[in-house]
Design a protein around this motif. Sequence first.
Motif, PDB file in Angstrom:
ATOM      1  N   ASP A 206       0.860  -1.169   0.000  1.00  0.00           N
ATOM      2  CA  ASP A 206       0.000   0.000   0.000  1.00  0.00           C
ATOM      3  C   ASP A 206       0.905   1.231   0.000  1.00  0.00           C
ATOM      4  O   ASP A 206       1.874   1.279   0.769  1.00  0.00           O
ATOM      5  CB  ASP A 206      -0.887   0.053   1.244  1.00  0.00           C
ATOM      6  N   ALA A 207       0.621   2.194  -0.855  1.00  0.00           N
ATOM      7  CA  ALA A 207       1.394   3.433  -0.917  1.00  0.00           C
ATOM      8  C   ALA A 207       0.545   4.560  -0.350  1.00  0.00           C
ATOM      9  O   ALA A 207      -0.502   4.902  -0.915  1.00  0.00           O
ATOM     10  CB  ALA A 207       1.819   3.732  -2.345  1.00  0.00           C
ATOM     11  N   ILE A 208       0.971   5.119   0.764  1.00  0.00           N
ATOM     12  CA  ILE A 208       0.187   6.115   1.493  1.00  0.00           C
ATOM     13  C   ILE A 208       0.904   7.460   1.447  1.00  0.00           C
ATOM     14  O   ILE A 208       2.056   7.567   1.881  1.00  0.00           O
ATOM     15  CB  ILE A 208       0.006   5.684   2.960  1.00  0.00           C
ATOM     16  N   PRO A 209       0.273   8.502   0.928  1.00  0.00           N
ATOM     17  CA  PRO A 209       0.916   9.822   0.961  1.00  0.00           C
ATOM     18  C   PRO A 209       1.052  10.315   2.391  1.00  0.00           C
ATOM     19  O   PRO A 209       0.132  10.169   3.203  1.00  0.00           O
ATOM     20  CB  PRO A 209      -0.045  10.701   0.149  1.00  0.00           C
ATOM     21  N   VAL A 210       2.219  10.856   2.708  1.00  0.00           N
ATOM     22  CA  VAL A 210       2.476  11.357   4.059  1.00  0.00           C
ATOM     23  C   VAL A 210       3.028  12.774   3.964  1.00  0.00           C
ATOM     24  O   VAL A 210       3.341  13.274   2.881  1.00  0.00           O
ATOM     25  CB  VAL A 210       3.459  10.442   4.825  1.00  0.00           C
ATOM     26  N   SER A 211       3.171  13.407   5.119  1.00  0.00           N
ATOM     27  CA  SER A 211       3.654  14.789   5.133  1.00  0.00           C
ATOM     28  C   SER A 211       5.165  14.838   4.946  1.00  0.00           C
ATOM     29  O   SER A 211       5.853  13.801   4.977  1.00  0.00           O
ATOM     30  CB  SER A 211       3.280  15.458   6.464  1.00  0.00           C
ATOM     31  N   ASP A 212       5.679  16.035   4.793  1.00  0.00           N
ATOM     32  CA  ASP A 212       7.116  16.200   4.590  1.00  0.00           C
ATOM     33  C   ASP A 212       7.917  16.093   5.887  1.00  0.00           C
ATOM     34  O   ASP A 212       9.127  16.334   5.889  1.00  0.00           O
ATOM     35  CB  ASP A 212       7.421  17.523   3.882  1.00  0.00           C
ATOM     36  N   LYS A 213       7.269  15.686   6.982  1.00  0.00           N
ATOM     37  CA  LYS A 213       8.016  15.470   8.229  1.00  0.00           C
ATOM     38  C   LYS A 213       9.108  14.424   8.048  1.00  0.00           C
ATOM     39  O   LYS A 213      10.159  14.489   8.675  1.00  0.00           O
ATOM     40  CB  LYS A 213       7.068  15.025   9.349  1.00  0.00           C
ATOM     41  N   VAL A 214       8.840  13.436   7.184  1.00  0.00           N
ATOM     42  CA  VAL A 214       9.802  12.353   6.986  1.00  0.00           C
ATOM     43  C   VAL A 214      11.088  12.858   6.342  1.00  0.00           C
ATOM     44  O   VAL A 214      12.128  12.204   6.419  1.00  0.00           O
ATOM     45  CB  VAL A 214       9.177  11.232   6.128  1.00  0.00           C
ATOM     46  N   ASN A 215      11.044  14.032   5.731  1.00  0.00           N
ATOM     47  CA  ASN A 215      12.232  14.558   5.063  1.00  0.00           C
ATOM     48  C   ASN A 215      13.380  14.807   6.034  1.00  0.00           C
ATOM     49  O   ASN A 215      14.545  14.766   5.639  1.00  0.00           O
ATOM     50  CB  ASN A 215      11.908  15.862   4.336  1.00  0.00           C
ATOM     51  N   LYS A 216      13.055  15.091   7.295  1.00  0.00           N
ATOM     52  CA  LYS A 216      14.077  15.384   8.294  1.00  0.00           C
ATOM     53  C   LYS A 216      14.407  14.123   9.083  1.00  0.00           C
ATOM     54  O   LYS A 216      13.522  13.516   9.691  1.00  0.00           O
ATOM     55  CB  LYS A 216      13.603  16.490   9.241  1.00  0.00           C
ATOM     56  N   VAL A 217      15.672  13.741   9.075  1.00  0.00           N
ATOM     57  CA  VAL A 217      16.097  12.535   9.780  1.00  0.00           C
ATOM     58  C   VAL A 217      15.785  12.621  11.272  1.00  0.00           C
ATOM     59  O   VAL A 217      15.538  11.600  11.928  1.00  0.00           O
ATOM     60  CB  VAL A 217      17.607  12.305   9.556  1.00  0.00           C
TER      61      VAL A 217
END
Length: 251
Positions: A206-217
């Motif tokens: 399943d591919a779930i759109p998420v916020s850009d929070k994941v961009n920051k380690v």
Amino acid sequence: MCGRFALVQEFTEIEEALGAPVEAFPPRYNIAPTQPVLVVMGGPPRAPGSNQPDRTSMLVRWGFIPGWVKDVSKFPLLINARSETAATKPAFRAAMRHRRVLIPASGFYEWKRAGRKVPQPYWVKPANGGVVAFGGLMETYAEPGGSEIDTVAILTCAANEQISHIHDRMPVVVKPQDFARWLDCINNEPRDVADITQPVEPGFFDAIPVSDKVNKVANTSPDIQERAEVAEEPPQKPKPKSAGDDQLKLF
């Protein structure tokens, strides 16, 4: 490619899924390159009547370093290896033949860049939940000073039709029925396991759109996997005409 992933299950579930003893560690929602990752390796054949596991696990650095590298500071960070060419590329050839491993994961993150100024991240997880095993290649690098570091790269393959609208590559998923064959580097050469490196069937993830929070380690909490609305791209302004545009239409 695969540049971030997660492993959040309890160690007992990972042990059951991979068939190897695993030390307990906290859930990790945003695993990034150069960080330690868990790998499972094949061990010596189990003696008749023995209860000892024939697989082992350990933490290694995510970022493959071939044994022949002289100066690590001048060598690129290899986090992925293309499964189609790993058996012939100098960097991965020996590991593909002798040191294939499994990398347990709860899923991975991928960014859709095509046609977008701002990439949209997706959390890609098994549709049925649980732990999956990515195919990996391991190498122990001996530094000039004598110390050793264990490193790994995640194998990738062409994305299936479900994932290809996000990215054209995805991690190789090794199914449980193929674990033993994949890890048996004594009896199985790369050509014998080539079929394992094919993309998983559509519907597996399943591919779930998420916020850009994941961009920051630094963001490592569960909320980075929460569904988010796909960010709308602002309309692009039409390019201003140059003085000669209308004239050029005449030719």
